[in-house]
Design a protein around this motif. Structure first.
Motif, PDB file in Angstrom:
ATOM      1  N   SER A   1       0.867  -1.291   0.093  1.00 60.20           N
ATOM      2  CA  SER A   1      -0.123  -0.014  -0.022  1.00 60.20           C
ATOM      3  C   SER A   1       0.836   1.283   0.063  1.00 60.20           C
ATOM      4  N   ASP A   2       0.283   2.498  -0.440  1.00 58.30           N
ATOM      5  CA  ASP A   2       1.043   3.589  -0.380  1.00 58.30           C
ATOM      6  C   ASP A   2       0.870   4.020   0.901  1.00 58.30           C
ATOM      7  N   ARG A   3       2.055   4.086   1.724  1.00 60.47           N
ATOM      8  CA  ARG A   3       2.129   4.446   3.120  1.00 60.47           C
ATOM      9  C   ARG A   3       2.959   5.831   3.083  1.00 60.47           C
ATOM     10  N   SER A   4       3.171   6.577   2.125  1.00 64.88           N
ATOM     11  CA  SER A   4       3.770   7.667   2.184  1.00 64.88           C
ATOM     12  C   SER A   4       3.201   8.980   2.743  1.00 64.88           C
ATOM     13  N   ASN A   5       2.096   8.918   3.551  1.00 66.46           N
ATOM     14  CA  ASN A   5       1.424   9.703   4.294  1.00 66.46           C
ATOM     15  C   ASN A   5       1.489   9.240   5.823  1.00 66.46           C
ATOM     16  N   MET A   6       2.204   8.133   6.084  1.00 64.37           N
ATOM     17  CA  MET A   6       2.163   7.376   7.387  1.00 64.37           C
ATOM     18  C   MET A   6       3.797   7.610   7.805  1.00 64.37           C
ATOM     19  N   LYS A   7       4.143   7.332   9.085  1.00 64.38           N
ATOM     20  CA  LYS A   7       5.272   7.788   9.771  1.00 64.38           C
ATOM     21  C   LYS A   7       6.116   6.419   9.134  1.00 64.38           C
ATOM     22  N   ASN A   8       5.674   5.393   9.184  1.00 65.66           N
ATOM     23  CA  ASN A   8       6.350   4.168   9.176  1.00 65.66           C
ATOM     24  C   ASN A   8       6.154   3.518   7.811  1.00 65.66           C
ATOM     25  N   SER A   9       7.131   3.081   7.214  1.00 65.65           N
ATOM     26  CA  SER A   9       7.282   2.244   5.792  1.00 65.65           C
ATOM     27  C   SER A   9       6.617   1.040   5.941  1.00 65.65           C
TER      28      SER A   9
END
Length: 146
Positions: free
Chosen positions: A109-117
């Motif tokens: 998933s695109d986790r670019s807006n999340m702190k952790n990859s």
């Protein structure tokens, strides 16, 4: 065998994806594990369908932009962090954590807006680890033991 104690964040390796000692958030509230990926696409190579994606690790420029090809994959319906159902691609790969190697499933998933990859959920943790939420990187103590 007693479960190992790990912290709320751990350095893990995903050797088949070329990732070594990268941070992952331990999330006992999530069932499955998730990996940040972009440019996720199915392609036909030699008459077979494969999944290609780029692994992009926040704060790890040497791992950024590597294109990975998965021959074994499937789609899975999951609830995202906002409680909305969505369909994601799921791959199985090896994970190395706290001196042990296991097979684990990761949704992409695109986790670019999340702190952790990378997020590790209960499925990979169950019957293997206890989580001390007051600490981080407790798994390093196990990496050096034989």
């Amino acid at each position: 065998m007693l479960p190992k104690i790990i912290g709320r964040k751990e350095k893990i390796s995903l050797p088949k994806l070329g990732l070594s000692l990268v941070w992952a958030k331990i999330d006992t509230g999530a069932y499955s594990s998730s990996l940040h990926a972009e440019e996720i696409r199915e392609e036909e190579v030699g008459g077979l369908k494969v999944l290609k994606f780029q692994v992009l690790m926040a704060g790890h420029p040497k791992f950024s932009g590597k294109t990975v090809t998965a021959k074994k994959y499937r789609q899975k319906k999951v609830k995202n962090s906002f409680g909305q159902a969505e369909v994601r691609f799921l791959i199985e790969t090896e994970i190395r954590i706290a001196g042990e190697t296991y097979k684990a499933e990761f949704t992409l998933s695109d986790r670019s807006n999340m702190k952790n990859s990378i997020l590790l959920g209960r499925k990979v943790l169950r019957e293997r680890f206890l989580v001390d939420v007051t600490k981080t990187n407790l798994g390093k103590a196990y990496r050096h033991k034989k």
